[in-house]
Design a protein around this motif. Structure first.
Motif, mmCIF file in Angstrom:
data_model
loop_
_atom_site.group_PDB
_atom_site.id
_atom_site.type_symbol
_atom_site.label_atom_id
_atom_site.label_comp_id
_atom_site.label_asym_id
_atom_site.label_seq_id
_atom_site.Cartn_x
_atom_site.Cartn_y
_atom_site.Cartn_z
ATOM 1 N N PHE A 100 16.079 38.538 50.891
ATOM 2 C CA PHE A 100 15.682 37.982 49.596
ATOM 3 C C PHE A 100 16.837 38.040 48.597
ATOM 4 N N HIS A 101 16.862 37.060 47.717
ATOM 5 C CA HIS A 101 17.848 37.055 46.638
ATOM 6 C C HIS A 101 17.112 36.715 45.357
ATOM 7 N N GLY A 102 17.245 37.577 44.366
ATOM 8 C CA GLY A 102 16.604 37.319 43.079
ATOM 9 C C GLY A 102 17.609 36.685 42.139
ATOM 10 N N THR A 103 17.165 35.627 41.480
ATOM 11 C CA THR A 103 18.061 34.976 40.525
ATOM 12 C C THR A 103 17.218 34.464 39.357
ATOM 13 N N ALA A 104 17.862 33.748 38.429
ATOM 14 C CA ALA A 104 17.121 33.195 37.292
ATOM 15 C C ALA A 104 16.813 31.733 37.569
ATOM 16 N N ALA A 133 14.701 42.226 44.766
ATOM 17 C CA ALA A 133 15.189 40.895 44.403
ATOM 18 C C ALA A 133 14.652 40.496 43.031
ATOM 19 N N MET A 134 13.409 40.820 42.768
ATOM 20 C CA MET A 134 12.777 40.479 41.490
ATOM 21 C C MET A 134 13.514 41.164 40.340
ATOM 22 N N SER A 135 13.820 42.446 40.510
ATOM 23 C CA SER A 135 14.471 43.140 39.403
ATOM 24 C C SER A 135 15.920 42.684 39.230
ATOM 25 N N VAL A 136 16.561 42.290 40.323
ATOM 26 C CA VAL A 136 17.926 41.757 40.203
ATOM 27 C C VAL A 136 17.885 40.429 39.435
ATOM 28 N N GLY A 137 16.904 39.561 39.773
ATOM 29 C CA GLY A 137 16.776 38.256 39.124
ATOM 30 C C GLY A 137 16.468 38.372 37.642
ATOM 31 N N GLN A 138 15.697 39.391 37.285
ATOM 32 C CA GLN A 138 15.276 39.573 35.896
ATOM 33 C C GLN A 138 16.444 39.839 34.940
ATOM 34 N N GLY A 141 17.296 36.302 33.278
ATOM 35 C CA GLY A 141 16.308 35.422 32.650
ATOM 36 C C GLY A 141 15.038 35.406 33.467
ATOM 37 N N ALA A 142 14.271 34.289 33.344
ATOM 38 C CA ALA A 142 13.028 34.181 34.108
ATOM 39 C C ALA A 142 13.375 34.252 35.599
ATOM 40 N N PRO A 143 12.837 35.262 36.303
ATOM 41 C CA PRO A 143 13.279 35.466 37.682
ATOM 42 C C PRO A 143 12.593 34.567 38.694
ATOM 43 N N VAL A 144 13.299 34.315 39.764
ATOM 44 C CA VAL A 144 12.730 33.587 40.888
ATOM 45 C C VAL A 144 13.332 34.208 42.150
ATOM 46 N N ILE A 145 12.540 34.194 43.198
ATOM 47 C CA ILE A 145 13.016 34.790 44.443
ATOM 48 C C ILE A 145 13.340 33.699 45.461
ATOM 49 N N LEU A 146 14.527 33.827 46.041
ATOM 50 C CA LEU A 146 14.918 32.914 47.125
ATOM 51 C C LEU A 146 14.781 33.664 48.436
ATOM 52 N N ARG A 147 14.192 32.990 49.409
ATOM 53 C CA ARG A 147 14.111 33.565 50.760
ATOM 54 C C ARG A 147 15.282 33.026 51.565
#
Ligand code: HQG
Length: 187
Positions: A100-104, A133-138, A141-147
């Motif tokens: 998983f990769h968390g980003t905005a 991943a969620m906390s990294v994306g946060q 900005g508004a987080p989203v998770i990439l699989r």
């Protein structure tokens, strides 16, 4: 004291990942620095640091960002380097099927065009769980998770590594291996 340990963690990240020269420190190619030299350099730069504080910060760090060598004399950042003098020789290993990769959300159009790129860092950072991943994306900005279809990538010859602290690393993730999740789908 929390503030002190957070400040010290940020200071250690700065010198061990990005700018060791700032305190006259040299890292070897595996990222290691001599602890006594680091403390000396930090003090000369006006930073209150001693051996006990350093080791407490390493032990209690929320993401286990730092490692201490087996002989207890050296310290390194597990991952996240931008300094070019460091190239940790991680062993390539087989990843799980999905990472998983968390980003905005604002980065999604570009990511879905170019894939995931390492940016300033040496690798793309991935995790084996959605929560991380969620906390990294946060952070952005508004987080989203990439699989990331890691196993499929691996089967096609992409190398994967795991840092001392469990973060998964790879050089680039092409879009064909990416799908994005709606954050409202988070369990
Ligand atoms: C994004 C933290 C546009 C990427 C965490 C991310 C992690 C793109 C940002 C570690 C892109 C880079 C790393 C593209 C990637 N177009 N944006 N093609 N490709 N991006 O901070 O992964 O607290 O360098 O999605 O826990 O967020 O520092 O990487 O949003 O392990 O210990 O560009 O940092 O750890 O941001 O985080 P970063 P990251 P520490």
């Amino acid at each position: 004291m929390k503030t002190n340990t957070t400040e010290t963690s940020k200071f250690l990240s700065y010198v061990l990942r990005h700018n060791p020269q700032a305190i006259g420190l040299t890292l070897d190619s595996e990222g290691w620095a001599d602890i006594a030299t680091l403390i000396d350099g930090a003090r000369r730069a006006g930073k209150a640091l001693d051996d006990t504080l350093l080791r407490t910060v390493v032990r209690d760090n929320d993401k286990q960002r730092f490692s201490i060598s087996g002989d207890g004399k050296r310290i390194r950042a597990a991952q996240g380097h931008t300094t070019e003098t460091v190239a940790i020789s991680h062993t390539a290993i087989t990843p799980p099927a999905t990472l998983f990769h968390g980003t905005a959300t604002r980065f999604i159009p570009s990511i879905m065009q170019e894939g995931l790129k390492p940016g300033q860092r040496q690798h793309v950072h991935l995790s084996d769980n959605r929560q991380t991943a969620m906390s990294v994306g946060q952070r952005y900005g508004a987080p989203v998770i990439l699989r990331v279809a890691a196993k499929a990538m691996h089967e096609q010859g992409f190398a994967f590594y795991q840092a001392d602290n469990g973060v998964w690393l790879t050089s680039h993730v092409p879009t064909t291996f990416l799908t994005h999740e709606n954050p409202s789908g988070l369990a």
